[in-house]
Design an enzyme around this catalytic site. Structure first.
Site, PDB file in Angstrom:
ATOM      1  N   ARG A   1      51.070 -36.215 -13.530  1.00 41.68           N
ATOM      2  CA  ARG A   1      49.615 -36.026 -13.683  1.00 41.68           C
ATOM      3  C   ARG A   1      49.120 -36.453 -15.053  1.00 41.68           C
ATOM      4  O   ARG A   1      48.037 -37.000 -15.196  1.00 41.68           O
ATOM      5  CB  ARG A   1      49.257 -34.556 -13.498  1.00 41.68           C
ATOM      6  CG  ARG A   1      49.191 -34.184 -12.067  1.00 41.68           C
ATOM      7  CD  ARG A   1      48.958 -32.701 -11.961  1.00 41.68           C
ATOM      8  NE  ARG A   1      49.059 -32.354 -10.586  1.00 41.68           N
ATOM      9  CZ  ARG A   1      48.025 -32.073  -9.782  1.00 41.68           C
ATOM     10  NH1 ARG A   1      46.817 -32.016 -10.243  1.00 41.68           N
ATOM     11  NH2 ARG A   1      48.206 -31.813  -8.529  1.00 41.68           N
TER      12      ARG A   1
ATOM     13  N   GLU B   1      34.523 -31.284 -20.964  1.00 44.82           N
ATOM     14  CA  GLU B   1      35.766 -30.623 -20.536  1.00 44.82           C
ATOM     15  C   GLU B   1      35.972 -29.368 -21.383  1.00 44.82           C
ATOM     16  O   GLU B   1      35.836 -29.401 -22.598  1.00 44.82           O
ATOM     17  CB  GLU B   1      36.940 -31.608 -20.694  1.00 44.82           C
ATOM     18  CG  GLU B   1      38.320 -31.002 -20.640  1.00 44.82           C
ATOM     19  CD  GLU B   1      38.641 -30.224 -19.355  1.00 44.82           C
ATOM     20  OE1 GLU B   1      38.315 -30.686 -18.250  1.00 44.82           O
ATOM     21  OE2 GLU B   1      39.225 -29.116 -19.485  1.00 44.82           O
ATOM     22  N   GLN B   2      36.330 -28.279 -20.706  1.00 50.12           N
ATOM     23  CA  GLN B   2      36.488 -27.017 -21.444  1.00 50.12           C
ATOM     24  C   GLN B   2      37.707 -26.994 -22.372  1.00 50.12           C
ATOM     25  O   GLN B   2      37.694 -26.344 -23.409  1.00 50.12           O
ATOM     26  CB  GLN B   2      36.587 -25.846 -20.465  1.00 50.12           C
ATOM     27  CG  GLN B   2      37.833 -25.863 -19.596  1.00 50.12           C
ATOM     28  CD  GLN B   2      37.913 -24.697 -18.609  1.00 50.12           C
ATOM     29  OE1 GLN B   2      37.024 -23.857 -18.566  1.00 50.12           O
ATOM     30  NE2 GLN B   2      38.978 -24.640 -17.842  1.00 50.12           N
TER      31      GLN B   2
ATOM     32  N   TYR C   1      60.169 -35.237  -5.859  1.00 51.28           N
ATOM     33  CA  TYR C   1      59.988 -36.687  -5.950  1.00 51.28           C
ATOM     34  C   TYR C   1      59.947 -37.114  -7.415  1.00 51.28           C
ATOM     35  O   TYR C   1      59.577 -36.342  -8.286  1.00 51.28           O
ATOM     36  CB  TYR C   1      58.739 -37.144  -5.194  1.00 51.28           C
ATOM     37  CG  TYR C   1      57.426 -36.487  -5.576  1.00 51.28           C
ATOM     38  CD1 TYR C   1      56.683 -36.938  -6.663  1.00 51.28           C
ATOM     39  CD2 TYR C   1      56.908 -35.435  -4.833  1.00 51.28           C
ATOM     40  CE1 TYR C   1      55.465 -36.354  -6.986  1.00 51.28           C
ATOM     41  CE2 TYR C   1      55.693 -34.847  -5.153  1.00 51.28           C
ATOM     42  CZ  TYR C   1      54.978 -35.313  -6.228  1.00 51.28           C
ATOM     43  OH  TYR C   1      53.779 -34.732  -6.546  1.00 51.28           O
TER      44      TYR C   1
ATOM     45  N   ASP D   1      37.995 -30.428  -5.898  1.00 50.30           N
ATOM     46  CA  ASP D   1      38.325 -29.032  -5.579  1.00 50.30           C
ATOM     47  C   ASP D   1      37.126 -28.103  -5.744  1.00 50.30           C
ATOM     48  O   ASP D   1      37.114 -27.017  -5.170  1.00 50.30           O
ATOM     49  CB  ASP D   1      39.451 -28.524  -6.492  1.00 50.30           C
ATOM     50  CG  ASP D   1      40.829 -28.861  -5.959  1.00 50.30           C
ATOM     51  OD1 ASP D   1      40.919 -29.663  -5.011  1.00 50.30           O
ATOM     52  OD2 ASP D   1      41.815 -28.321  -6.489  1.00 50.30           O
TER      53      ASP D   1
HETATM   54  C1  LIG Z   1      51.293 -27.188  -5.210  1.00 45.73           C
HETATM   55  C2  LIG Z   1      50.232 -28.247  -5.221  1.00 45.73           C
HETATM   56  C3  LIG Z   1      50.597 -29.583  -5.060  1.00 45.73           C
HETATM   57  C4  LIG Z   1      49.612 -30.570  -4.965  1.00 45.73           C
HETATM   58  N1  LIG Z   1      50.012 -31.876  -4.769  1.00 45.73           N
HETATM   59  C5  LIG Z   1      49.079 -32.826  -4.587  1.00 45.73           C
HETATM   60  C6  LIG Z   1      49.454 -34.184  -4.328  1.00 45.73           C
HETATM   61  O1  LIG Z   1      50.647 -34.531  -4.297  1.00 45.73           O
HETATM   62  N2  LIG Z   1      48.459 -35.109  -4.116  1.00 45.73           N
HETATM   63  C7  LIG Z   1      47.142 -34.759  -4.167  1.00 45.73           C
HETATM   64  O2  LIG Z   1      46.287 -35.649  -3.949  1.00 45.73           O
HETATM   65  N3  LIG Z   1      46.757 -33.495  -4.443  1.00 45.73           N
HETATM   66  C8  LIG Z   1      47.678 -32.520  -4.660  1.00 45.73           C
HETATM   67  N4  LIG Z   1      47.288 -31.245  -4.937  1.00 45.73           N
HETATM   68  C9  LIG Z   1      45.855 -30.937  -5.064  1.00 45.73           C
HETATM   69  C10 LIG Z   1      45.317 -31.356  -6.427  1.00 45.73           C
HETATM   70  O3  LIG Z   1      46.074 -30.727  -7.441  1.00 45.73           O
HETATM   71  C11 LIG Z   1      43.838 -30.966  -6.617  1.00 45.73           C
HETATM   72  O4  LIG Z   1      43.143 -31.224  -5.426  1.00 45.73           O
HETATM   73  C12 LIG Z   1      43.219 -31.785  -7.756  1.00 45.73           C
HETATM   74  O5  LIG Z   1      43.808 -31.463  -8.985  1.00 45.73           O
HETATM   75  C13 LIG Z   1      41.691 -31.533  -7.825  1.00 45.73           C
HETATM   76  O6  LIG Z   1      41.146 -32.300  -8.870  1.00 45.73           O
HETATM   77  P1  LIG Z   1      39.745 -31.901  -9.518  1.00 45.73           P
HETATM   78  O7  LIG Z   1      39.483 -32.934 -10.568  1.00 45.73           O
HETATM   79  O8  LIG Z   1      38.748 -31.671  -8.451  1.00 45.73           O
HETATM   80  O9  LIG Z   1      39.991 -30.471 -10.177  1.00 45.73           O
HETATM   81  P2  LIG Z   1      40.962 -30.044 -11.362  1.00 45.73           P
HETATM   82  O10 LIG Z   1      42.187 -30.883 -11.374  1.00 45.73           O
HETATM   83  O11 LIG Z   1      41.133 -28.568 -11.232  1.00 45.73           O
HETATM   84  O12 LIG Z   1      40.127 -30.357 -12.679  1.00 45.73           O
HETATM   85  C14 LIG Z   1      39.045 -29.561 -13.079  1.00 45.73           C
HETATM   86  C15 LIG Z   1      38.785 -29.782 -14.557  1.00 45.73           C
HETATM   87  O13 LIG Z   1      37.589 -29.065 -14.925  1.00 45.73           O
HETATM   88  C16 LIG Z   1      37.813 -28.326 -16.111  1.00 45.73           C
HETATM   89  N5  LIG Z   1      36.901 -27.178 -16.063  1.00 45.73           N
HETATM   90  C17 LIG Z   1      36.986 -26.078 -15.268  1.00 45.73           C
HETATM   91  N6  LIG Z   1      35.954 -25.246 -15.491  1.00 45.73           N
HETATM   92  C18 LIG Z   1      35.199 -25.828 -16.458  1.00 45.73           C
HETATM   93  C19 LIG Z   1      33.994 -25.452 -17.099  1.00 45.73           C
HETATM   94  N7  LIG Z   1      33.365 -24.291 -16.813  1.00 45.73           N
HETATM   95  N8  LIG Z   1      33.467 -26.277 -18.033  1.00 45.73           N
HETATM   96  C20 LIG Z   1      34.089 -27.460 -18.362  1.00 45.73           C
HETATM   97  N9  LIG Z   1      35.250 -27.849 -17.784  1.00 45.73           N
HETATM   98  C21 LIG Z   1      35.780 -27.048 -16.834  1.00 45.73           C
HETATM   99  C22 LIG Z   1      39.286 -27.951 -16.043  1.00 45.73           C
HETATM  100  O14 LIG Z   1      39.804 -27.635 -17.341  1.00 45.73           O
HETATM  101  C23 LIG Z   1      39.896 -29.232 -15.463  1.00 45.73           C
HETATM  102  O15 LIG Z   1      40.179 -30.186 -16.458  1.00 45.73           O
HETATM  103  C24 LIG Z   1      48.249 -30.230  -5.065  1.00 45.73           C
HETATM  104  C25 LIG Z   1      47.884 -28.898  -5.293  1.00 45.73           C
HETATM  105  C26 LIG Z   1      48.846 -27.905  -5.363  1.00 45.73           C
HETATM  106  C27 LIG Z   1      48.439 -26.476  -5.583  1.00 45.73           C
END
Ligand SMILES: Cc1cc2nc3c(=O)[nH]c(=O)nc-3n(C[C@H](O)[C@H](O)[C@H](O)COP(=O)(O)OP(=O)(O)OC[C@H]3O[C@@H](n4cnc5c(N)ncnc54)[C@H](O)[C@@H]3O)c2cc1C
Length: 399
Positions: free
Chosen positions: A108, A34-35, A217, A295
């Site tokens: 979160r 993790e960065q 919520y 994502d």
């Molecule tokens: C307004 C809003 C509301 C939302 N509400 C919901 C909801 O109610 N329910 C739901 O299911 N989803 C919701 N989402 C979507 C959700 O936030 C994302 O889909 C989710 O956080 C994706 O998770 P992830 O682990 O793929 O990515 P992220 O949560 O972005 O995690 C990525 C991780 O990788 C790390 N990282 C990045 N680059 C590097 C690198 N080069 N080297 C090492 N580490 C790195 C980051 O620091 C981070 O910790 C919402 C989004 C928005 C914008």
């Protein structure tokens, strides 16, 4: 895997950590890079539908979630200007009865903390912090991650769970094209004891309006209210949760809205803003021993509240595939992609389509909004729109 090299996960967000836990529980070794220098999530809420809790429960997290979650009995709708309220659909016991597991609301940071401690119980040093991945490469029998610190790590396979601006995705497929949607999302948390009784109920509330949408919520055992609003504007195009806005700006974005909306805004400590960008589906997520998750490969607009839940489903399925095809990560990732692509593409598409129902210029007219509530927001339409999402069982997919 045939060798004892670990699987490397880039990114310790909700998706990366769920994948780490799912792999460790299957007896596969992992290291998460993790960065960030400290482990935490952004101060915001996340809704986890029954399809997500099904996975989290299968990973043994039901009791820890119960200590911190809110499981609201229902959702309600409100009119942006008059404040009129309509019951929308039942959650609580109704969700459990229909889908087997509840719909829950989490801070979160609470969900993140639960995942971290479950991982550390199985492997105390599984998560390495301050490790920003700069590049990934692979040779015949290993995948290698290079970090900004100059360090390198080799493993049997790499999962890029590094979010919307994924470096792993960029290394595999080049920069992604994002299109600004013309919408900005605001978020903030409000201490529940600052709110009057009629606004501190343990319910999910969606406000429908003409040029924006408000959702709030409760999270963290009901001690905090999570506030999200989305507004149409085109003067802000930065896709990041850590950019602070001002209350004056947020107030101006919702200036004609009901006083209750402004009670929330006044009580937010710091509002943050995020420009919503849309991306088309990717043709491929994997190259041999390296794949993507969450994502990083299918960022989703928030109009269905499913982005994090899709990352959770991905995590379970990718772990099952890696266990099934232990000696062949390339095959495991091809199967994972095959299982997950259509579902995640549907969620991305339908989230995009849902935008026009949560706000549209026609809703400026009071009568039109009531007609729309009767036409589109009734329980039977909700079943049609949401059952396919909540029924999906990532834990039962044949890999
Ligand atoms: C307004 C809003 C509301 C939302 N509400 C919901 C909801 O109610 N329910 C739901 O299911 N989803 C919701 N989402 C979507 C959700 O936030 C994302 O889909 C989710 O956080 C994706 O998770 P992830 O682990 O793929 O990515 P992220 O949560 O972005 O995690 C990525 C991780 O990788 C790390 N990282 C990045 N680059 C590097 C690198 N080069 N080297 C090492 N580490 C790195 C980051 O620091 C981070 O910790 C919402 C989004 C928005 C914008």
């Amino acid at each position: 895997m045939a060798s004892s090299n670990p699987i490397l996960i880039i990114g310790g967000g909700i998706g990366g950590l769920t994948a780490a836990l799912a792999l460790l529980r299957r007896g596969l070794d992992v290291v998460v890079y993790e960065q960030a220098p400290v482990l935490k999530e952004v101060g915001a809420g996340v809704q986890i539908g029954s399809n997500g809790t099904r996975v989290l429960f299968a990973l043994g997290l039901e009791a820890s979630l119960r200590d911190l979650q809110v499981a609201p009995p229902r959702r309600q709708l409100r009119h942006w200007r008059t404040g009129e309220t309509w019951n929308w659909f039942d959650l609580g016991a109704a969700s459990v009865e229909r889908f087997g597991t509840p719909h829950i609301l989490m801070h979160r940071n609470d969900l993140h903390g639960i995942l971290v401690s479950a991982i550390r119980k199985l492997k105390p040093d599984a998560i390495k912090l301050g490790m920003k991945c700069a590049a990934v490469t692979q040779s015949g029998d290993a995948a290698v991650a290079q970090f900004a610190t100059g360090e390198r790590a080799a493993g049997d396979a790499i999962i890029g769970a590094d979010g919307i601006h994924s470096q792993v995705r960029q290394c595999l497929f080049g920069a992604s094209k994002a299109e600004f949607t013309g919408c900005v999302a605001w978020r903030g948390l409000v201490a529940m004891d600052r709110l009057p009784p009629h606004l501190s109920q343990l319910l999910t509330t969606n406000w429908l309006g003409p040029h924006g949408h408000v959702l709030h919520y409760p999270v963290h055992r009901g001690e905090l209210m999570n506030f999200i609003s989305i507004v149409e504007r085109d003067d802000w195009q930065v896709e990041s949760w850590i950019i602070e806005g001002t209350k004056e700006e947020l107030t101006a974005d919702f200036r004609d809205w009901h006083p209750d909306v402004h009670t929330f805004i006044e009580n937010i400590d710091t509002p943050y803003k995020w420009a919503l960008m849309a991306r088309g589906p990717m043709n491929r997520w994997s190259q041999d021993r390296i794949t993507l998750l969450g994502d990083a490969c299918h960022p989703t607009l928030p109009f269905l509240g499913q982005g994090a839940v899709m990352a959770i489903e991905d995590a379970y399925v990718v772990a099952a595939c890696l266990q099934q095809y232990r000696s062949d990560p390339s095959r495991a990732f091809a199967r994972y992609e095959e299982i997950r692509k259509e579902r995640t593409a549907s969620v991305v598409r339908k989230s995009h389509e849902n935008r026009r129902h949560v706000f549209s210029p026609a809703l400026a007219n009071n009568d039109e909004l009531a007609i729309e509530v009767a036409r589109y927001w009734q329980q039977e339409h909700v079943k049609e729109r949401l059952d396919w999402l909540y029924q999906y069982d990532a834990t039962a997919i044949a890999v």
